[in-house]
Enzyme design. Structure first.
Site, PDB file in Angstrom:
ATOM      1  N   GLU A  26       0.818  -1.227   0.000  1.00 52.23           N
ATOM      2  CA  GLU A  26       0.000   0.000   0.000  1.00 52.23           C
ATOM      3  C   GLU A  26       0.846   1.269   0.000  1.00 52.23           C
ATOM      4  O   GLU A  26       2.073   1.223   0.189  1.00 52.23           O
ATOM      5  CB  GLU A  26      -0.939   0.003   1.205  1.00 52.23           C
ATOM      6  CG  GLU A  26      -0.201  -0.061   2.535  1.00 52.23           C
ATOM      7  CD  GLU A  26      -0.848   0.781   3.621  1.00 52.23           C
ATOM      8  OE1 GLU A  26      -1.207   1.949   3.349  1.00 52.23           O
ATOM      9  OE2 GLU A  26      -0.969   0.265   4.746  1.00 52.23           O
ATOM     10  N   ASP A 144     -11.354  -0.180   6.292  1.00 46.54           N
ATOM     11  CA  ASP A 144     -10.588  -1.417   6.042  1.00 46.54           C
ATOM     12  C   ASP A 144     -11.389  -2.649   6.457  1.00 46.54           C
ATOM     13  O   ASP A 144     -11.298  -3.705   5.823  1.00 46.54           O
ATOM     14  CB  ASP A 144      -9.273  -1.425   6.844  1.00 46.54           C
ATOM     15  CG  ASP A 144      -8.284  -0.363   6.398  1.00 46.54           C
ATOM     16  OD1 ASP A 144      -8.535   0.320   5.377  1.00 46.54           O
ATOM     17  OD2 ASP A 144      -7.256  -0.217   7.083  1.00 46.54           O
ATOM     18  N   LYS A 161      -3.528  -1.553  14.285  1.00 42.64           N
ATOM     19  CA  LYS A 161      -2.698  -0.566  14.977  1.00 42.64           C
ATOM     20  C   LYS A 161      -3.081  -0.436  16.442  1.00 42.64           C
ATOM     21  O   LYS A 161      -4.251  -0.380  16.794  1.00 42.64           O
ATOM     22  CB  LYS A 161      -2.774   0.774  14.272  1.00 42.64           C
ATOM     23  CG  LYS A 161      -1.591   0.933  13.330  1.00 42.64           C
ATOM     24  CD  LYS A 161      -1.876   1.912  12.274  1.00 42.64           C
ATOM     25  CE  LYS A 161      -3.061   1.411  11.491  1.00 42.64           C
ATOM     26  NZ  LYS A 161      -3.307   2.085  10.269  1.00 42.64           N
TER      27      LYS A 161
HETATM   28  N1  PSU Z   1      -0.142   0.582   8.726  1.00 39.74           N
HETATM   29  C1  PSU Z   1       0.952   1.312   9.045  1.00 39.74           C
HETATM   30  N2  PSU Z   1       0.915   2.643   8.786  1.00 39.74           N
HETATM   31  C2  PSU Z   1      -0.168   3.240   8.179  1.00 39.74           C
HETATM   32  C3  PSU Z   1      -1.335   2.473   7.847  1.00 39.74           C
HETATM   33  C4  PSU Z   1      -1.240   1.142   8.150  1.00 39.74           C
HETATM   34  O1  PSU Z   1       1.932   0.772   9.582  1.00 39.74           O
HETATM   35  O2  PSU Z   1      -0.118   4.438   7.902  1.00 39.74           O
HETATM   36  C5  PSU Z   1      -2.563   3.110   7.167  1.00 39.74           C
HETATM   37  C6  PSU Z   1      -3.212   2.038   6.291  1.00 39.74           C
HETATM   38  O3  PSU Z   1      -3.256   2.540   4.984  1.00 39.74           O
HETATM   39  C7  PSU Z   1      -4.597   1.857   6.846  1.00 39.74           C
HETATM   40  C8  PSU Z   1      -4.880   3.236   7.348  1.00 39.74           C
HETATM   41  O4  PSU Z   1      -5.515   1.418   5.879  1.00 39.74           O
HETATM   42  O5  PSU Z   1      -3.636   3.580   7.988  1.00 39.74           O
HETATM   43  C9  PSU Z   1      -6.076   3.259   8.269  1.00 39.74           C
HETATM   44  O6  PSU Z   1      -6.605   4.560   8.307  1.00 39.74           O
HETATM   45  P1  PSU Z   1      -8.070   4.798   8.921  1.00 39.74           P
HETATM   46  O7  PSU Z   1      -7.950   4.395  10.355  1.00 39.74           O
HETATM   47  O8  PSU Z   1      -8.322   6.280   8.744  1.00 39.74           O
HETATM   48  O9  PSU Z   1      -9.027   3.953   8.131  1.00 39.74           O
END
Ligand code: PSU
Ligand code: MN
Length: 306
Positions: A26, A144, A161
């Site tokens: 990604e 996601d 995360k």
């Molecule tokens: N994993 C990492 N760093 C990131 C992300 C994932 O180590 O920056 C990103 C991914 O692209 C994931 C996004 O889909 O953070 C999630 O964002 P949100 O919580 O706004 O959906």
């Protein structure tokens, strides 16, 4: 008129045609997850690791209105340099970023969509998005998770995360029928640390068994992705108390500065990095690279099933 938007790099297209292993990567992690030049260095290192482990990397992003599967080094450099200026692009954003002929850094959700369109079943990232702490009030749940519910791509990650509510994230995945597999572990890893105290659905110990399980899943016709949870290497796992303290402080700061919506995850990651004096960045790189290696092995085993 049908707007043709998908652009698969020639080497990736050739590998897919010949059923050789490819791993999707990604780009939100490049533009929003780390700062320059660490982001570029890490992205290129991940690509090299995928190759060293027997697969071809395909980093995915929207570049000037083209949904690209397989980026050049220059394109990765551009995403890394422009960083936050590049739109974080999830499912809802894809068509609009394409229509504007703009650039977009793809999240797990939108990278899964492109991987599926291109025919790549295996994808490596750091951590998936999930249910945020406080979601009962904010309703902040990453797109996601819905993508995992509907799109047939397996995502190798180090868990969700740690800034999230992991327990609720797992509940959500269960409700939507997304299997969570632990690679050589019974516990769902917590991104910066190897353990969360929460069980995974299945433990699988080898890339070959993983590949076969994926094949069986998709042969049954049951739609949807799979979470392959791969704990951070022991050498880089962080101290649970200190990382938890940094996360709580970061969430407090986000609240005080009224950071919400898609800005929240990048803010929290950057703030945790500051609060841990960069230790979390080293951990983040190590876990992503570890995921790239496992994804390549699973992709190779998956191809060998044909
Ligand atoms: N994993 C990492 N760093 C990131 C992300 C994932 O180590 O920056 C990103 C991914 O692209 C994931 C996004 O889909 O953070 C999630 O964002 P949100 O919580 O706004 O959906
Ligand atoms: Mn969100």
């Amino acid at each position: 008129m049908k707007y043709s938007f998908l652009e698969i790099a020639p080497d990736v297209a050739e590998a897919l045609q010949n059923k050789r292993p490819v791993v999707a990567l990604e780009s939100t992690i490049i533009a929003h997850g780390m700062s320059y030049p660490d982001n570029v260095e890490n992205a290129l290192r991940c690509e090299a690791i995928v190759r060293e482990n027997g697969a071809l990397p395909a980093t995915i992003a929207i570049i000037d209105g083209r949904f690209k599967v397989g980026l050049s080094t220059d394109e990765i450099e551009r995403l890394g340099r422009e960083g936050q200026k590049i739109s974080k692009t999830s499912r809802r954003d894809i068509a609009f970023i394409l229509a504007r002929k703009a650039c977009g850094a793809t999240t797990v959700a939108s990278t899964m969509i492109a991987a599926r369109l291109a025919g790549i079943p295996i994808f490596a990232t750091g951590g998936i998005g999930g249910v945020h702490r406080g979601a009962a009030e904010t309703m902040d749940i990453s797109a996601d998770l819905q993508e995992l519910a509907r799109t047939n791509v397996a995502v190798v990650c180090a868990g969700a995360k740690a800034v999230l509510n992991l327990e609720l994230t797992l509940e959500y995945l269960e409700t939507y029928g997304v299997p969570v597999v632990g690679f050589q572990t019974e516990e769902f890893p917590a991104f910066y640390t190897r353990r969360s105290g929460l069980p995974v659905d299945y433990r699988i110990d080898t890339p070959e068994e993983l590949a076969f399980a994926l094949r069986v899943k998709w042969d049954t016709g049951v739609q949807g992705g799979v979470v392959i949870a791969n704990p951070i290497p022991k050498s880089h796992a962080m101290n649970r108390e200190s990382v938890e303290q940094a996360i709580e402080q970061a969430i407090h700061d986000a609240d005080a500065q009224e950071i919400r919506g898609k800005a929240l995850t990048p803010f929290l990651l950057a703030r945790v990095e500051q609060l841990t004096s960069g230790v979390s960045l080293l951990a983040n790189k190590a876990l992503v690279q570890n995921n790239a290696a496992l994804a390549a092995k699973v992709a190779a085993a998956y191809s060998a099933l044909d």
